[in-house]
Write an enzyme that holds these catalytic residues in place. Structure first.
Site, PDB file in Angstrom:
ATOM      1  N   GLU A 112       0.862  -1.170   0.000  1.00  0.00           N
ATOM      2  CA  GLU A 112       0.000   0.000   0.000  1.00  0.00           C
ATOM      3  C   GLU A 112       0.901   1.222   0.000  1.00  0.00           C
ATOM      4  O   GLU A 112       1.934   1.234   0.668  1.00  0.00           O
ATOM      5  CB  GLU A 112      -0.891   0.024   1.241  1.00  0.00           C
ATOM      6  CG  GLU A 112      -1.875  -1.115   1.264  1.00  0.00           C
ATOM      7  CD  GLU A 112      -2.527  -1.323   2.607  1.00  0.00           C
ATOM      8  OE1 GLU A 112      -3.579  -1.972   2.619  1.00  0.00           O
ATOM      9  OE2 GLU A 112      -1.992  -0.864   3.625  1.00  0.00           O
ATOM     10  N   TYR A 124       7.313   1.248  -8.081  1.00  0.00           N
ATOM     11  CA  TYR A 124       6.582  -0.014  -7.968  1.00  0.00           C
ATOM     12  C   TYR A 124       6.115  -0.521  -9.329  1.00  0.00           C
ATOM     13  O   TYR A 124       6.150  -1.718  -9.592  1.00  0.00           O
ATOM     14  CB  TYR A 124       5.414   0.117  -6.989  1.00  0.00           C
ATOM     15  CG  TYR A 124       5.859   0.421  -5.576  1.00  0.00           C
ATOM     16  CD1 TYR A 124       6.992  -0.187  -5.032  1.00  0.00           C
ATOM     17  CD2 TYR A 124       5.184   1.331  -4.784  1.00  0.00           C
ATOM     18  CE1 TYR A 124       7.412   0.093  -3.748  1.00  0.00           C
ATOM     19  CE2 TYR A 124       5.592   1.613  -3.495  1.00  0.00           C
ATOM     20  CZ  TYR A 124       6.711   0.996  -2.979  1.00  0.00           C
ATOM     21  OH  TYR A 124       7.136   1.271  -1.701  1.00  0.00           O
TER      22      TYR A 124
END
Length: 154
Positions: A112, A124
């Site tokens: 998250e 990411y």
């Protein structure tokens, strides 16, 4: 001066440097020293893998921590000193982490991240993560959504 980056398991002796590194990066989780020590405890209820990246010249330049609940793992933190960002250090840390996670039977890595953290979101995505959902108002100070991401491990 050697710029070769070495990745290894985090040790208790690294905790002060890891906490200092994180403290210098506002977007990094600001864990207490005890939280890092707990991540190193093999007897802890929550199994974690914690790694550091270092060079001979600069010492500790990055770290990552993931919790393991096989067949999944959660990437809890990955941080690199500013002067070493965009130099492949996070990628190297993550590659070593994936190898360790795969050895424990992990098939999926979750994470998250704050919706406004464009640098992390970009990293990411480069590491192969895809958005899997959102948690509205998940973060406080400031209130913000969390982007949930996932990546399979082959």
């Amino acid at each position: 001066m050697s710029t070769e980056v070495r990745v290894r398991r985090m040790k208790a002796a690294d905790v002060e440097a890891v906490a200092a590194l994180a403290a210098g990066l506002p977007a990094a989780p600001q864990w207490q020293r005890d939280a890092y020590l707990a991540a190193l405890d093999p007897q802890a209820r929550s199994v974690r893998i914690a790694l550091v990246a270092e060079t001979a010249a600069a010492g500790l330049i990055g770290f990552t921590v993931a919790s393991v609940i096989s067949p999944e793992a959660e990437l809890e933190s990955i941080a690199v000193l500013r002067e070493f960002q965009r130099a492949g250090v996070a990628r190297r840390l993550f590659e070593f982490l994936v190898a360790e996670l795969a050895a424990t039977g992990v098939k999926v890595v979750l994470l998250e991240v704050r919706a406004s953290n464009e640098a992390a979101l970009s990293l990411y995505r480069v590491l192969g993560f895809a958005e899997a959902g959102r948690r509205t108002g998940y973060y406080a100070h400031p209130a913000e959504d969390a982007v949930q991401m996932r990546r399979g491990i082959e």
